[in-house]
Design a protein around this motif. Sequence first.
Motif, PDB file in Angstrom:
ATOM      1  N   UNK A 132       0.833  -1.207   0.000  1.00 50.60           N
ATOM      2  CA  UNK A 132       0.000   0.000   0.000  1.00 50.60           C
ATOM      3  C   UNK A 132       0.868   1.258   0.000  1.00 50.60           C
ATOM      4  N   UNK A 133       1.920   1.228   0.788  1.00 48.91           N
ATOM      5  CA  UNK A 133       2.827   2.375   0.842  1.00 48.91           C
ATOM      6  C   UNK A 133       3.548   2.560  -0.500  1.00 48.91           C
ATOM      7  N   UNK A 134       3.935   1.441  -1.135  1.00 48.61           N
ATOM      8  CA  UNK A 134       4.605   1.497  -2.427  1.00 48.61           C
ATOM      9  C   UNK A 134       3.711   2.059  -3.520  1.00 48.61           C
ATOM     10  N   UNK A 135       2.433   1.724  -3.455  1.00 51.91           N
ATOM     11  CA  UNK A 135       1.471   2.276  -4.422  1.00 51.91           C
ATOM     12  C   UNK A 135       1.314   3.780  -4.215  1.00 51.91           C
ATOM     13  N   UNK A 136       1.295   4.189  -2.963  1.00 51.13           N
ATOM     14  CA  UNK A 136       1.106   5.601  -2.628  1.00 51.13           C
ATOM     15  C   UNK A 136       2.320   6.433  -3.040  1.00 51.13           C
ATOM     16  N   UNK A 137       3.511   5.895  -2.799  1.00 55.42           N
ATOM     17  CA  UNK A 137       4.740   6.659  -3.052  1.00 55.42           C
ATOM     18  C   UNK A 137       5.272   6.480  -4.470  1.00 55.42           C
ATOM     19  N   UNK A 138       4.757   5.509  -5.221  1.00 55.22           N
ATOM     20  CA  UNK A 138       5.143   5.363  -6.617  1.00 55.22           C
ATOM     21  C   UNK A 138       6.147   4.276  -6.923  1.00 55.22           C
ATOM     22  N   UNK A 139       6.687   3.600  -5.905  1.00 59.81           N
ATOM     23  CA  UNK A 139       7.650   2.531  -6.186  1.00 59.81           C
ATOM     24  C   UNK A 139       6.987   1.326  -6.835  1.00 59.81           C
ATOM     25  N   UNK A 140       5.660   1.183  -6.632  1.00 57.09           N
ATOM     26  CA  UNK A 140       4.923   0.051  -7.205  1.00 57.09           C
ATOM     27  C   UNK A 140       3.800   0.554  -8.125  1.00 57.09           C
ATOM     28  N   UNK A 141       4.144   1.523  -8.946  1.00 58.71           N
ATOM     29  CA  UNK A 141       3.172   2.029  -9.917  1.00 58.71           C
ATOM     30  C   UNK A 141       2.886   0.960 -10.972  1.00 58.71           C
ATOM     31  N   UNK A 142       1.867   1.208 -11.789  1.00 55.45           N
ATOM     32  CA  UNK A 142       1.509   0.249 -12.837  1.00 55.45           C
ATOM     33  C   UNK A 142       2.673   0.013 -13.789  1.00 55.45           C
ATOM     34  N   UNK A 143       3.355   1.097 -14.169  1.00 60.80           N
ATOM     35  CA  UNK A 143       4.478   0.979 -15.093  1.00 60.80           C
ATOM     36  C   UNK A 143       5.610   0.151 -14.483  1.00 60.80           C
ATOM     37  N   UNK A 144       5.898   0.396 -13.212  1.00 60.17           N
ATOM     38  CA  UNK A 144       7.002  -0.322 -12.570  1.00 60.17           C
ATOM     39  C   UNK A 144       6.637  -1.779 -12.301  1.00 60.17           C
ATOM     40  N   UNK A 145       5.398  -2.030 -11.905  1.00 57.37           N
ATOM     41  CA  UNK A 145       4.962  -3.423 -11.724  1.00 57.37           C
ATOM     42  C   UNK A 145       5.039  -4.185 -13.047  1.00 57.37           C
TER      43      UNK A 145
END
Length: 473
Positions: free
Chosen positions: A416-429
């Motif tokens: 959840x934190x990664x989604x919020x901060x951008x480390x686990x965005x759609x592009x990166x996933x």
Amino acid sequence: MDRNPSPPLPNRDQDEEEGAGGDCIGSTVYSKHWLFGVLSGLIQIVSPENTKSSSDEEEQQMELDEEMENEICRVWDMSMDEDVALFLQEFNAPDIFMGVLAKSKCPRLREICVGILGNMACFQEICVSISRDKNLGQVLLHCLYDSDPPTLLETSRLLLTCLSQTEVASVWVERIREYPAIYDSICFIMSSSTNVDLLVKVGEVVDKLFDLDEKLMLEWIRNGAVQPLDPPQEDSEEQPVFKIVPCVLEASKQVRSENPEGLDVYMHILQLLTTVDDGIQAIVQCPDTGKDTWNLLFDLVCHEFCQSDDPPIILQEQKTVLASVYSVLSAIYASQTEQEYLKIEEIDLPLIDSLIRVLQNMEHCQKKPENSADSNMEETKKSDLIQDDFHLKILKDISCEFLSNIFQVLTKETVAQGLKEGQLSKQKCSCAFENLLPFYSPVIGDFLKILHEVDKTLADDLEERFPSLKAQT
């Protein structure tokens, strides 16, 4: 070396006496007579009547006469020529230099003599001859106990040259194994020197030794773990017990900002250490050593290498050092040690961000040129490209394995934190999935289950893009 004057040319009188080319060494224009004179002067310096001196004269022996220094520096410069090197070998110059090293206390003279031998050893025939001379080998290894940095630098350069010759490398490995004190000398240099050139060259020697001989590496790993059997006497000075990992770390910190190639060398030494269980334990068993190693390497990948504002092509410059750093971090991460520096949840997301950025930049580096004319390269350039692809593949394999290990321990809160901060965005996933599939399908499947709980829309989008995952969820 640029400080050395140019070698002398034969003078007109010598030409007339000897005839055209009679005084020249091989196909060069260097004078045989002049070189004989310099070597004879060296013999005089270390002759018995000159080496017997009172304590008042010892200080004089530490200095080198300016004229002699200029002349011997010319020989140093000349010795880079194969004809000159072979002539020196024929004249038994290595024996003369061995006498100087065994008897002279003058640091500058010792440095120059080792430097000349280092130049001569660049030629295979001479390297084999020097390496097989047991007495000369002992004298040269004894130079590693010297306190003079320039002499240590030239000794290390000579050792690296010999270790790089397949025919004699094992001779030097065995010779070094016979002298345990060399370990202490090298560790002392790595842990205390501020001379970056010396640290880089010593690092290259250690890297080569460990690469050549795992048994020697294990011995050096275990050396730091052995405590002296007898306690030191009250009036005696306690000798330090060197441990290889802290010494390598200290040298890494010294070379970090001034010499990227040197940092690459020391990171590869750490990577070699992690290829054996004793090496991993040497890093993680001591909390302070493990923490220092983790903090240094974590800082490199998260704040220095391959950053978001760097051009993607920077990966070509950093691919080997990144492979080493990720490999060591991955080994520590997977070691299952209960250390505080590995319990902090904040480490996962910065590492994911770094690893995915490397994988994204890798895709850019591996794109083929669109213009066919640009892709019509010479054979040598094609060979370089293949080599680059090889190193990039190594980096990709290490990055994917490390990334999969991190994905396995991600919690719902971290995702959840990664989604919020951008480390686990759609592009990166998507980038992570493209690189981890199909080899790490179970890991991706488990990650998707958590993602479904946190962001069902994103999870569904990723499943649409990667249909093979639908059956797992």
